[in-house]
Design a protein around this motif. Structure first.
Motif, PDB file in Angstrom:
ATOM      1  N   ALA A 198       0.831  -1.210   0.000  1.00 38.06           N
ATOM      2  CA  ALA A 198       0.000   0.000   0.000  1.00 38.06           C
ATOM      3  C   ALA A 198       0.862   1.255   0.000  1.00 38.06           C
ATOM      4  O   ALA A 198       0.612   2.204  -0.749  1.00 38.06           O
ATOM      5  CB  ALA A 198      -0.934  -0.013   1.210  1.00 38.06           C
ATOM      6  N   LEU A 199       1.893   1.273   0.836  1.00 35.84           N
ATOM      7  CA  LEU A 199       2.756   2.459   0.926  1.00 35.84           C
ATOM      8  C   LEU A 199       3.545   2.676  -0.358  1.00 35.84           C
ATOM      9  O   LEU A 199       3.604   3.791  -0.891  1.00 35.84           O
ATOM     10  CB  LEU A 199       3.711   2.304   2.114  1.00 35.84           C
ATOM     11  CG  LEU A 199       3.064   2.350   3.507  1.00 35.84           C
ATOM     12  CD1 LEU A 199       4.094   2.014   4.583  1.00 35.84           C
ATOM     13  CD2 LEU A 199       2.452   3.722   3.777  1.00 35.84           C
ATOM     14  N   MET A 220       3.026   1.426  -3.407  1.00 29.64           N
ATOM     15  CA  MET A 220       2.181   1.677  -4.570  1.00 29.64           C
ATOM     16  C   MET A 220       1.731   3.136  -4.600  1.00 29.64           C
ATOM     17  O   MET A 220       1.662   3.763  -5.662  1.00 29.64           O
ATOM     18  CB  MET A 220       0.965   0.752  -4.518  1.00 29.64           C
ATOM     19  CG  MET A 220       0.198   0.662  -5.821  1.00 29.64           C
ATOM     20  SD  MET A 220       1.103  -0.305  -7.057  1.00 29.64           S
ATOM     21  CE  MET A 220      -0.084  -0.284  -8.398  1.00 29.64           C
ATOM     22  N   HIS A 221       1.447   3.686  -3.441  1.00 27.93           N
ATOM     23  CA  HIS A 221       0.969   5.063  -3.349  1.00 27.93           C
ATOM     24  C   HIS A 221       2.085   6.071  -3.615  1.00 27.93           C
ATOM     25  O   HIS A 221       1.883   7.071  -4.329  1.00 27.93           O
ATOM     26  CB  HIS A 221       0.361   5.317  -1.977  1.00 27.93           C
ATOM     27  CG  HIS A 221      -0.108   6.726  -1.766  1.00 27.93           C
ATOM     28  ND1 HIS A 221      -1.249   7.224  -2.362  1.00 27.93           N
ATOM     29  CD2 HIS A 221       0.421   7.755  -1.048  1.00 27.93           C
ATOM     30  CE1 HIS A 221      -1.411   8.496  -2.007  1.00 27.93           C
ATOM     31  NE2 HIS A 221      -0.409   8.841  -1.215  1.00 27.93           N
ATOM     32  N   PHE A 222       3.267   5.813  -3.077  1.00 27.14           N
ATOM     33  CA  PHE A 222       4.337   6.818  -3.132  1.00 27.14           C
ATOM     34  C   PHE A 222       5.320   6.626  -4.287  1.00 27.14           C
ATOM     35  O   PHE A 222       5.976   7.588  -4.702  1.00 27.14           O
ATOM     36  CB  PHE A 222       5.111   6.830  -1.809  1.00 27.14           C
ATOM     37  CG  PHE A 222       4.335   7.400  -0.660  1.00 27.14           C
ATOM     38  CD1 PHE A 222       4.070   8.758  -0.579  1.00 27.14           C
ATOM     39  CD2 PHE A 222       3.843   6.573   0.344  1.00 27.14           C
ATOM     40  CE1 PHE A 222       3.347   9.296   0.482  1.00 27.14           C
ATOM     41  CE2 PHE A 222       3.121   7.089   1.407  1.00 27.14           C
ATOM     42  CZ  PHE A 222       2.866   8.451   1.484  1.00 27.14           C
ATOM     43  N   GLY A 233      -0.555   4.879  -9.161  1.00 27.59           N
ATOM     44  CA  GLY A 233      -0.926   3.807  -8.250  1.00 27.59           C
ATOM     45  C   GLY A 233      -1.717   4.308  -7.057  1.00 27.59           C
ATOM     46  O   GLY A 233      -1.604   5.466  -6.653  1.00 27.59           O
ATOM     47  N   ALA A 234      -2.544   3.446  -6.479  1.00 28.75           N
ATOM     48  CA  ALA A 234      -3.365   3.774  -5.316  1.00 28.75           C
ATOM     49  C   ALA A 234      -3.070   2.795  -4.186  1.00 28.75           C
ATOM     50  O   ALA A 234      -2.677   1.647  -4.427  1.00 28.75           O
ATOM     51  CB  ALA A 234      -4.842   3.728  -5.679  1.00 28.75           C
ATOM     52  N   TRP A 235      -3.290   3.259  -2.967  1.00 27.42           N
ATOM     53  CA  TRP A 235      -2.960   2.429  -1.808  1.00 27.42           C
ATOM     54  C   TRP A 235      -3.730   1.123  -1.791  1.00 27.42           C
ATOM     55  O   TRP A 235      -3.201   0.075  -1.416  1.00 27.42           O
ATOM     56  CB  TRP A 235      -3.208   3.215  -0.517  1.00 27.42           C
ATOM     57  CG  TRP A 235      -4.666   3.567  -0.288  1.00 27.42           C
ATOM     58  CD1 TRP A 235      -5.299   4.692  -0.673  1.00 27.42           C
ATOM     59  CD2 TRP A 235      -5.635   2.739   0.371  1.00 27.42           C
ATOM     60  NE1 TRP A 235      -6.623   4.658  -0.315  1.00 27.42           N
ATOM     61  CE2 TRP A 235      -6.858   3.473   0.336  1.00 27.42           C
ATOM     62  CE3 TRP A 235      -5.604   1.494   0.969  1.00 27.42           C
ATOM     63  CZ2 TRP A 235      -8.031   2.977   0.886  1.00 27.42           C
ATOM     64  CZ3 TRP A 235      -6.777   0.985   1.520  1.00 27.42           C
ATOM     65  CH2 TRP A 235      -7.975   1.723   1.483  1.00 27.42           C
ATOM     66  N   TRP A 236      -5.008   1.164  -2.209  1.00 27.81           N
ATOM     67  CA  TRP A 236      -5.812  -0.055  -2.169  1.00 27.81           C
ATOM     68  C   TRP A 236      -5.310  -1.089  -3.180  1.00 27.81           C
ATOM     69  O   TRP A 236      -5.438  -2.298  -2.960  1.00 27.81           O
ATOM     70  CB  TRP A 236      -7.286   0.264  -2.411  1.00 27.81           C
ATOM     71  CG  TRP A 236      -7.604   0.876  -3.749  1.00 27.81           C
ATOM     72  CD1 TRP A 236      -7.683   2.194  -4.063  1.00 27.81           C
ATOM     73  CD2 TRP A 236      -7.886   0.150  -4.960  1.00 27.81           C
ATOM     74  NE1 TRP A 236      -7.996   2.359  -5.395  1.00 27.81           N
ATOM     75  CE2 TRP A 236      -8.134   1.129  -5.964  1.00 27.81           C
ATOM     76  CE3 TRP A 236      -7.958  -1.196  -5.290  1.00 27.81           C
ATOM     77  CZ2 TRP A 236      -8.435   0.784  -7.277  1.00 27.81           C
ATOM     78  CZ3 TRP A 236      -8.255  -1.547  -6.602  1.00 27.81           C
ATOM     79  CH2 TRP A 236      -8.493  -0.568  -7.576  1.00 27.81           C
ATOM     80  N   GLN A 237      -4.746  -0.594  -4.286  1.00 26.49           N
ATOM     81  CA  GLN A 237      -4.132  -1.513  -5.238  1.00 26.49           C
ATOM     82  C   GLN A 237      -2.919  -2.201  -4.620  1.00 26.49           C
ATOM     83  O   GLN A 237      -2.677  -3.388  -4.846  1.00 26.49           O
ATOM     84  CB  GLN A 237      -3.727  -0.750  -6.500  1.00 26.49           C
ATOM     85  CG  GLN A 237      -4.894  -0.158  -7.268  1.00 26.49           C
ATOM     86  CD  GLN A 237      -4.457   0.785  -8.366  1.00 26.49           C
ATOM     87  OE1 GLN A 237      -3.328   1.306  -8.350  1.00 26.49           O
ATOM     88  NE2 GLN A 237      -5.324   1.029  -9.340  1.00 26.49           N
ATOM     89  N   GLY A 238      -2.173  -1.432  -3.813  1.00 25.83           N
ATOM     90  CA  GLY A 238      -1.027  -2.002  -3.124  1.00 25.83           C
ATOM     91  C   GLY A 238      -1.414  -3.059  -2.112  1.00 25.83           C
ATOM     92  O   GLY A 238      -0.686  -4.041  -1.907  1.00 25.83           O
TER      93      GLY A 238
END
Length: 280
Positions: free
Chosen positions: A201-202, A204-206, A211-216
């Motif tokens: 989540a981290l 994928m977001h950063f 990318g989105a956290w939920w995808q991570g």
């Protein structure tokens, strides 16, 4: 009088922990340097790991099962799959896989026909298991943000193993697969999935553009499952061969294949999810 001397706790699995940590740090430095200095140089590291992994697996098959895989076409084809995957795409890697199988069939004809089918079957399995699965690392690297994708892939896989070890060591009670890997527990699996999802989540977001956290979360959870299954699959292979490690190249770790066991089956899953989520 109570006895005060205590025997030192044996490292898990009989490993040399300081050596394992030192080798792990060294491998991490090599990967980081090759990945973020010149991206294509990382392919040399991947190709070298593939070649050593092929050699380890085929050597153990010959020693323990008297299975003799044609080495030259397998090594050339294995490296070719990774290189063509990076420069030309997955369809070329699939073509090289097919050609490698055909080349091994021809090369094996130079020896007596006894166990021909067994040797070729083992060769095709090795070609798929080691270099073809590693091709998905090359496909991830070929993207514009390939270095960050590889970093995400490595971190979620390592977090799966780390979380499983930490939680399983402290809280593990229920065996996950006692006949395959007695040290693995369901509690450890849950810990590995949890840590891998957080890391996914981290990162994928950063790190991943779009990318989105939920995808991570999804990616991390799937990676943890495939990493565990990959570890169990190699444990099955080693139990069938009657060995503890695939090699001795890496002190405290075993062989290259003992480090690739969770990475190889996770690579196509992470590549697929990244392609679905953010494209190439």
């Amino acid at each position: 009088m109570a006895q005060t001397d205590q025997q030192p706790r044996k490292p898990r699995g009989g490993r040399n922990l300081p050596a394992a940590i030192g080798v792990g740090v060294g491998l991490g430095a090599v990967v980081a340097a090759s990945l973020f200095v010149v991206k294509a140089v990382f392919m040399v590291v991947v190709a070298a790991a593939v070649a050593v992994g092929i050699r380890e697996l085929t050597s153990r098959l010959a020693e323990r099962k008297d299975v003799h895989v044609p080495q030259v076409p397998l090594l050339i084809g294995g490296v070719g799959m990774v290189v063509t995957g990076y420069f030309e795409g997955g369809q070329w890697s699939a073509a090289v896989l097919a050609l490698t199988g055909l080349a091994m069939m021809v090369a094996r004809m130079a020896t007596p026909p006894e166990n021909y089918l067994r040797d070729i079957t083992a060769g095709v399995f090795t070609a798929f298991y080691v270099p073809f699965l590693a091709t998905f690392v090359a496909l991830m690297l070929a993207a514009d943000d390939g270095a960050w994708r590889i970093l995400l892939f490595l971190v979620v896989t390592i977090c799966s193993d780390t979380g499983a070890y930490a939680v399983g060591y402290k809280f593990g009670r229920t065996k996950l697969a006692p006949t395959i890997s007695p040290g693995k527990t369901r509690e450890g699996l849950a810990g590995g999935i949890g840590l891998s999802m957080i890391a996914g989540a981290l990162l994928m977001h950063f790190l991943i553009d779009g990318g989105a956290w939920w995808q991570g979360l999804i990616l991390g959870g799937c990676a943890a499952v495939t990493a565990t299954l990959g570890d169990l699959a190699e444990s099955m292979i080693k139990r069938d061969l009657g060995i503890k490690d695939m090699g001795t190249l890496l002190p405290g770790h075993g062989g290259i294949m003992d480090r690739l066991d969770s990475l190889l089956p996770t690579a196509p899953v992470v590549w697929l999810l990244l392609t679905v989520f953010v494209g190439n």
